[in-house]
Design an enzyme around this catalytic site. Sequence first.
Site, PDB file in Angstrom:
ATOM      1  CB  CYS A  44      -6.947  36.412   9.146  1.00  0.00           C
ATOM      2  SG  CYS A  44      -5.638  35.109   8.974  1.00  0.00           S
TER       3      CYS A  44
ATOM      4  CD  GLU B 128      -9.467  28.930   8.283  1.00  0.00           C
ATOM      5  OE1 GLU B 128      -8.437  28.570   8.220  1.00  0.00           O
ATOM      6  OE2 GLU B 128     -10.056  29.836   8.825  1.00  0.00           O
TER       7      GLU B 128
END
Length: 215
Positions: free
Chosen positions: A133, A176
Site C-alpha cells: 500500500c 480501495e
Amino acid sequence: MGVIRKTLNWYAKLSPGRGRTSPPYEHVVQIGDPTLRKASEPVPVDTIKNSEVQTLIKRLEHVLNKYGSVGMSAPQIGVNKRIFVMRHTSKEISYVSPAIVKMRGMSVIPLTVFVNPKLKVIDYTKIIHAEGCESVRSFSADVARYKKVEITGYNEEGEKTQQIYVDWPARIAQHEMDHLDGKLYTDIMDRKTLQCTCWEEVNLSKGRVAIPFVP
C-alpha cells in the site's frame, strides 16, 4: 523512542521553514494519519460534476500517475470522501514475470472512477497474495481477498456504473474499498509475513538505506 526522534528530526531538515499544505494533497498520506482511520462520507450525487468533486477526482488521477499505483482512494490524499480510482496498464504488467501475472490473475484495467461505490462478493473463495500500500510505504504482507466481486456506484460524469472484477483486479477493488471504510491491509494481514520490501538492500548497504516516501 530514540529512533522515532531521529526520524522526525531527519524530516524536519528536509525543508526548513516549510508550511502546511491543504488536501487534496499531491502526495500519499502515511499510516498514522487520522484520515486513514475515518469512515469516508458519501458524495451527494448531484454534486459529482461540481468543481470541488471534479478537482478531487483529477487530483486522485494525478497522484495515481505520479506514484505509478494501481489504485488510489480519496482518504489517501487527505479527503474523507467515498471516491477511488483504479487502473492497471499493460506496461505495468509487462514489468512482472509471466509466471506471477498468471498466478495472480493480473489483467489490464482501464482508468476507472468510482464515486459512492458499493461492493458485492460474487465468489467467496479467498485467495492469499502479498499486498502492499502506498500509505504503508515499503512494506508488504500476505492478505486473503475474495476471488470475485462486483462494484457498483457512479463514474466521474455522475452516471451509474457497474464492474465485475476477478483475481488481481478484485484485490485492488477490495483494497480501495477498505480505505473508504477507514481500514488498512495491516488490519487483516498475516502478521508473520509483514516485511520491509527493501530488507536485502538494507543489509547490502550496511544499514545506509533510507526508505523513500516519494516516487
